[in-house]
Structures are given as C-alpha cells and as structure tokens.
Design a protein around this motif. Sequence first.
Motif, mmCIF file in Angstrom:
data_model
loop_
_atom_site.group_PDB
_atom_site.id
_atom_site.type_symbol
_atom_site.label_atom_id
_atom_site.label_comp_id
_atom_site.label_asym_id
_atom_site.label_seq_id
_atom_site.Cartn_x
_atom_site.Cartn_y
_atom_site.Cartn_z
ATOM 1 N N THR A 325 1.891 3.792 8.046
ATOM 2 C CA THR A 325 0.944 2.679 8.040
ATOM 3 C C THR A 325 1.143 1.788 9.251
ATOM 4 O O THR A 325 0.182 1.370 9.913
ATOM 5 C CB THR A 325 1.099 1.846 6.751
ATOM 6 N N ARG A 326 2.398 1.497 9.558
ATOM 7 C CA ARG A 326 2.698 0.644 10.697
ATOM 8 C C ARG A 326 2.523 1.376 12.027
ATOM 9 O O ARG A 326 2.122 0.772 13.026
ATOM 10 C CB ARG A 326 4.140 0.120 10.594
ATOM 11 N N PRO A 328 0.740 4.650 12.981
ATOM 12 C CA PRO A 328 -0.063 5.849 12.704
ATOM 13 C C PRO A 328 -0.014 6.893 13.819
ATOM 14 O O PRO A 328 -0.349 8.050 13.579
ATOM 15 C CB PRO A 328 -1.483 5.284 12.528
#
Length: 593
Positions: A325-326, A328
């Motif tokens: 998420t942080r 990608p």
Amino acid sequence: MRSERSLHAARATTAGMFAFAVALVAPALTTTGCTDGYIGGSRTGTGPGNGTPGAGGNGNGNVGGVGGAGGVGGPISSPLTCKADVHDPGDAPLRLLTQEQYLNTVNDLFGTVNLDALFPRTDNASQFGFAQGDVDQSALDTYQRAAGMIGSSVVSNKTTLDRIAPCAAGGDQRACAKTFLMTFGSRTYRAPFAAEDLDRHLAMYDAGVSNGGYAHGIELMLRGMLQSPRFLYRVELGTADKIAPTAVKLSGYELAARLSYGLWNTTPDTALVAAAAGGTLSTPAGVAAELQRMLKEPRGNLPVRHFLDAWIHLGDLNSLAKDATRFPDWNAALRASMIAQAGSFFDDVIAQQNGTLTALLTSPTVFVDKNLAPFYGMSAASATAGSFQKIQRTGIDAGMLTLPAFLATQSKAGEGSPIYRGKFVREQLLCQELPPPPPDVPPAPDVTPGTSTRERLAQHETNPACAGCHKLMDPIGFGLENYDGIGKYRTTEAGKPIDASGLFIETRDLNGTFVGASELTAKLAKSPEVEECVATQWFRYAMGRFEKPDVDGCSVQAVVKAFRTAGNDLRALPLAIVQTDAFLYRRPIEVKP
C-alpha cells in the motif's frame, strides 16, 4: 544394484572423514542492538554454510581502534595497542566454504555442473565476523546429494573422466587410481595428498571397482572426497616453523587457499599451486608478489566489490518485503535494478574514481535505468530500457549512503528508519558497538496521519529507557530523512517539510551538527575515525572474525596505516591484509595426550 552395494561399503569411510568437522565449526554470533526489531546482521542464509551474521553483527566490540559503547557522556573510542615484539596472529576459525565458494570450486575443478536444484544461486552472504553457522543434518544431506550428482556427471563424460583420472588401456587401474589421488585429489583437497591417507581413500575405489569397474571406483572416491571436511572446509594446520611462541607459519598451500578464496572466492589456480609447491609463498614478499599478480587479472577488482556488496547487505534486497500500500512500485524488477545500480556505482568508484573512500561516500555519480528514473525526478520514458545511464546529482545525492539499495534495506516495511540508518553509521562506519536494549523497551510509536517520523521518534529523547541509546543513532539517521522507505527522494512527509538536520555526539572527530545527506557524508569522508573503521571492517571481512584488542592491534594498525598511505584507496586493502601476522601465520595447534 551395484551403486547401492558399493555405496554402503564406502559410506562408513566417508562418514569418518566428515565426523570431526561439526564439532570444530565456530558458533554463529547473535546480533543485539538497542532498537525495535531487526537492525543488525544479514536476514538471509541459504545454501551450505551461508547462515551468516552480516556486517551489522556486534562481535566482540573493540573495533578499528574502537572499544565498546562505554558510558553515556564518556568517550566511545580508544586506539588498539600494538606490541611490536609479540607475534600473535589471533584465532583462525575453521571456515566452511560459502555457497558461492563451493559452487565456484566445483565448476573450476570439474567444469560446469548444474547444481541449481540443490543450491539456487544467491547473492554473497556477508563474511564479516564469524561467517558460518552450525552444519545440520539437512546440509549434510545436501552435500551428499551434490557429491553424487558431481560424481555421476564426471564419470558419465569420458572427456572429463580422461582429463582428471586418465588410465591407458591395459594399464594398472589401481595404480591409475592412486595417481588420480596424488594429482587431482591433491587439488581437490588444496594440499598434497598425505601418504597415510591413500589406503583409506583407495578403499572407496576398491568398493566401487568390484561392482562397476574403474569408472565406478573413481566415482566413489569423488563422492567421498567431496563430502570430506578437507574439501568442504578450509582446513589449516600450520607448519612446525615457529616464528614466535604463539605463531607458526602456514604452509604454502594454506596461504594459497587464503589468497584464492579471499580474492576470487574459489580454489587456487595453477599458478598459485605452483607458487605453493615451489616455496614462493614462504615469505611475506612472495605472498605480496603473488597477490599483485592476481590483482592484475580481470577478476582483480572482485575482492573490493564483494566487500562493498556484503558491507551494505546488498543480497538482502532479493528477499526484502515492503508494504504494497505504501510502496506499490516495489517489485522484483525494481529490486534487480537497485542491485545492479549499486554494483555499477561500486565498479565506477573502484575503476573510475581511484577507489577512494571519499568517492565511495560523497560521489554525486548516479546510475539510472527505466525502473529507477522516477527516483531522480525523471520519467521512465526518458531512460534507456535495459541499460543504465550515468548522471550527476550534485548537492542532493552523495555516495553509498544514498543508494536506494542501501536505504531500502535500512528501512522498515512501510517507512524509512532513522534508527536503522543511524545504527549502520555507528556500527559500520564508526565501528562502535551499541549496548544491548534494556528489558523494558516500549513498543515503537504507531504511524499516524499527519505525524512525521521525526515527531514520532521524539519520545526517544525524553524516555530514559530509550534516550541513552537512541541519541547515538536517531540524530544521525535524521540526516537521511529526505529518502523514504525504498530510497526515493522526497521533500515532505505527512504534509510537512522534511527536517534533515542531524547531530553527532560521542565520537572522536565528528561531534557537531549537519543538514542532509551531503553534509553527513562529507563529514564522514573527512573523519580519521571512519578511516580506521573501514580498514577494520576489511580486517573482519578478510579474516572471517572480529579483532581482539589484546591480540590484533598490530595487524589492524598495519592495515589502517597502509590504507591512509594509499590515500584511502580501497584497492590497497587486499595487499595490506596479506602482510599482517593475522594473515601470514596461525597459532600452533596443541595436541593433548
């Protein structure tokens, strides 16, 4: 079946050849550090003997003229002492071949043998400090299977068999087998074949030849030899030639192995074996001359390159996980580009920038490909696919500490880490061993929207359980805050401007403030304390152990002096180490009745 019957007949001999080795293997060190979670040694350990603590391991402290962390408020470092009239080479741990060394040796002896199913190729394990763990049953089984595959491959190829174990038609085949042991066997064991060992090895030949002929006898001997500690370990016994009560000369063959595995990560070549047999390696000058010959070959830059790769744990990137998420963009292709970029940078420093420590730490040279272009404000389309272009980033990026490969490794899964990065500088560039964490370390503060990493770590300044240790690390790591958890440059975090101001305390010559990576690395590049540490890290890497303050002062100081005399040229380190007592000699082996 003949193979099974003959293998059972020879297996007891093979087991006896290996049995003593496990007890002699030096135990692996465990890494401690005053942080939350992993910071120290290598995360990975694959293949035979590669369960290896990385350069971040604490060892025994007292590094490069540096003692333990000491009490807060007092000096951390103090010079190692050298007693010039005392020749003591220190410990010489029995060293198992690393995976790379094992595979290189097999290929140099037999030609290409595909062992990928047993030993998938991995990046170099770090060799700093004690470079091996225990040998377990799984590793023994792997060695046994590999020996079987190699032996079968050799005897099934008539050209290879005739090269290593020739025997004329109608000749005395057992005499041929004996000649094989004295020639190729000696090369396999990296030492002349002892006469008293012949019968024991020929027993394996006899077991094989009775169930399958000459080729099968050679195969069983190969299987046994490739499982022997004399092959799997770099066995050193020394000679009877004492230069001091605590030091004996190594044999020429033992020095040849030290040179070859230290520089090329493989078995000695024909010239080294000839030098050993001819007595050329009996003097320090002879060792230096042979090393100079090796450095002039195309692979002469390998030792410094391997040192740098291992020092920053470059191989860890292959298995490094990041929060999708942080980050990608984190994927295998990006990791491969980071590894290749770091290698290109190191090669450029060595070959094009005179190999200096200053260039390593401050060079603005950056290598960019399609995957890394966005890290430097470039579009992927502007970079050449599949190749690197060389650019300069003056005032922003500066040397090794701003390589994405380094920064990503010294980060957490979802964010950068001033702690990890500051700890690396303390331990790897200043050689200061940090004290272990107290038992009541509080959990790391949660990541919250709108709060920067620096703000969250502010509790380390006020919490007594944290402050003593973290004030040695965090303020250094803050200087690299312009780089996120995968090494991409940024100017803001959590919607706020990055504060990259930092501070050194408890050093001999670095105390004071700085701002950003360029000022941080410029300070480090001018520090005599860093010079000493880099030379000491080379000692650790080359000798496979940590130095001891009451033994290795002369050897470490000699490497430091040679490094400085050469203008901090990293390429001078290999010659410096081979002129020390630690490299040239070993302690005598005491045989107890």
